[in-house]
Write a protein that holds these residues in place. Structure first.
Motif, short mmCIF file in Angstrom:
data_model
loop_
_atom_site.label_atom_id
_atom_site.label_comp_id
_atom_site.label_asym_id
_atom_site.label_seq_id
_atom_site.Cartn_x
_atom_site.Cartn_y
_atom_site.Cartn_z
N GLY A 30 111.12 117.38 70.51
CA GLY A 30 111.40 116.29 71.44
C GLY A 30 110.54 115.07 71.18
N GLU A 31 109.24 115.30 70.91
CA GLU A 31 108.34 114.19 70.62
C GLU A 31 108.68 113.51 69.30
OE1 GLU A 31 105.93 112.93 72.69
OE2 GLU A 31 106.93 114.29 74.09
N LEU A 32 109.11 114.30 68.30
CA LEU A 32 109.49 113.71 67.02
C LEU A 32 110.73 112.84 67.15
CD1 LEU A 32 108.84 116.69 64.56
CD2 LEU A 32 107.53 114.58 64.77
N PHE A 33 111.69 113.31 67.93
CA PHE A 33 112.91 112.52 68.13
C PHE A 33 112.62 111.24 68.92
CE2 PHE A 33 115.38 116.54 67.35
CZ PHE A 33 116.07 116.06 66.24
N LYS A 34 111.61 111.30 69.79
CA LYS A 34 111.27 110.12 70.60
C LYS A 34 110.62 109.02 69.79
CE LYS A 34 109.29 110.48 74.54
NZ LYS A 34 108.34 110.89 75.60
N ILE A 35 110.11 109.35 68.59
CA ILE A 35 109.46 108.33 67.78
C ILE A 35 110.45 107.25 67.35
CG2 ILE A 35 108.30 107.92 65.56
CD1 ILE A 35 106.99 110.63 65.84
N VAL A 36 111.70 107.65 67.07
CA VAL A 36 112.72 106.70 66.61
C VAL A 36 113.41 106.09 67.83
CG1 VAL A 36 114.77 106.38 65.20
CG2 VAL A 36 113.06 108.09 64.55
N PRO A 37 113.25 104.78 68.04
CA PRO A 37 113.82 104.15 69.24
C PRO A 37 115.28 103.74 69.04
CG PRO A 37 112.57 102.54 68.01
CD PRO A 37 112.45 103.84 67.24
N LYS A 38 115.95 103.46 70.14
CA LYS A 38 117.30 102.91 70.06
C LYS A 38 117.25 101.49 69.50
CE LYS A 38 119.08 105.63 73.95
NZ LYS A 38 119.67 105.58 75.32
N SER A 39 116.23 100.75 69.91
CA SER A 39 115.99 99.41 69.38
C SER A 39 114.54 99.04 69.65
CB SER A 39 116.92 98.38 70.02
OG SER A 39 116.58 98.16 71.37
N PHE A 40 114.05 98.04 68.92
CA PHE A 40 112.67 97.59 69.13
C PHE A 40 112.48 97.04 70.53
CE2 PHE A 40 109.82 93.92 69.30
CZ PHE A 40 108.61 94.54 69.03
N PHE A 41 113.46 96.29 71.02
CA PHE A 41 113.34 95.66 72.34
C PHE A 41 113.33 96.70 73.45
CE2 PHE A 41 115.33 92.51 69.53
CZ PHE A 41 114.43 91.48 69.66
N GLN A 51 107.06 104.35 69.40
CA GLN A 51 108.29 103.72 68.92
C GLN A 51 108.03 102.31 68.42
OE1 GLN A 51 111.29 103.95 71.96
NE2 GLN A 51 111.26 106.19 72.05
N ILE A 52 107.14 101.58 69.10
CA ILE A 52 106.78 100.23 68.65
C ILE A 52 106.07 100.29 67.30
CG2 ILE A 52 105.37 98.21 69.19
CD1 ILE A 52 105.88 98.79 72.15
N VAL A 53 105.15 101.26 67.16
CA VAL A 53 104.43 101.41 65.89
C VAL A 53 105.41 101.78 64.78
CG1 VAL A 53 102.72 102.80 64.67
CG2 VAL A 53 102.24 101.99 66.98
N PHE A 54 106.38 102.65 65.08
CA PHE A 54 107.39 103.03 64.09
C PHE A 54 108.18 101.80 63.63
CE2 PHE A 54 111.76 104.24 63.09
CZ PHE A 54 111.56 105.20 62.09
N CYS A 55 108.60 100.96 64.57
CA CYS A 55 109.33 99.75 64.21
C CYS A 55 108.45 98.81 63.38
CB CYS A 55 109.81 99.03 65.47
SG CYS A 55 111.09 99.90 66.39
#
Length: 210
Positions: A30-41, A51-55
């Motif tokens: 669950g935490e791994l999937f949460k890293i990838v966001p739907k969008s940066f905004f 998610q922000i760091v990933f973007c």
């Protein structure tokens, strides 16, 4: 420290019934999937740091792959200008933070009476006492082992410390902390620009104490 001092005993503070607490189970997938966001905004609005760091990492990798050096330098210059501008905006907002904190204290006292200040004062005292012990027992030995000039460091960063204390927000001290470390401590900008924001995102020792 809280279990020893028990600063909240005898305190009765009214709370809102509209506050809901969500109980969710934390799992690796669950935490791994949460890293990838739907969008940066969406990640920025929800305050999802990972998610922000990933973007940001994806954007940086893409920028490194741009063949034109002029394009890369133009984008880096734009991001630096945007960062400095947003730091100034944060500074303007934080100038009014003590006023907001004063009104918040007034509302709490008006609803719960002057007696609540005693218990809240004990709680704040326990918090800062715990942080002081943590700094002396953990941070100072690490600084001595790493040969960081302890006296110069604290003399250099007293302004960010004071700003974070008065506004009750460490984020408000970020621009000033980076400025002091870069210009007064002589730390290279590329190191300050990477280490400080990363530490603010992941190394939240003070928040964990709260």
């Amino acid at each position: 420290m809280v279990n020893i001092t028990k600063p909240g005993i005898g305190t009765h503070i009214e709370h809102s019934d509209n506050v809901s607490t969500a109980n969710s189970t934390i799992t690796w997938d669950g935490e791994l999937f949460k890293i990838v966001p739907k969008s940066f905004f969406a990640a920025a609005v929800d305050g999802e740091i990972l998610q922000i760091v990933f973007c940001a990492l994806m954007f940086a990798v893409g920028l490194c792959k741009v063949p034109s050096r002029n394009v890369r330098q133009a984008m880096i210059g734009f991001l630096q200008a945007l960062s400095e501008t947003m730091f100034k905006v944060t500074g303007l907002v934080m100038n009014y933070a003590p006023i907001g904190i004063g009104f918040s204290i007034a509302a709490t006292v008006g609803k719960n009476g002057l007696g609540v200040l005693v218990s809240l004062g004990k709680l704040v005292g326990v918090l800062y006492g715990t942080l002081a012990i943590f700094i002396v027992a953990v941070f100072v030995p690490i600084m001595l082992i790493s040969r960081v000039p302890v006296k110069k460091f604290f003399l250099t960063t007293w302004q960010p410390f004071l700003l974070a204390f008065t506004t009750a927000s460490s984020e408000s001290a970020l621009p000033k902390a980076m400025e002091c470390l870069e210009h007064k401590m002589g730390i290279p900008k590329k190191i300050v620009g990477f280490v400080i924001p990363t530490g603010y995102s992941f190394n939240l020792d003070g928040t964990r104490q709260v």
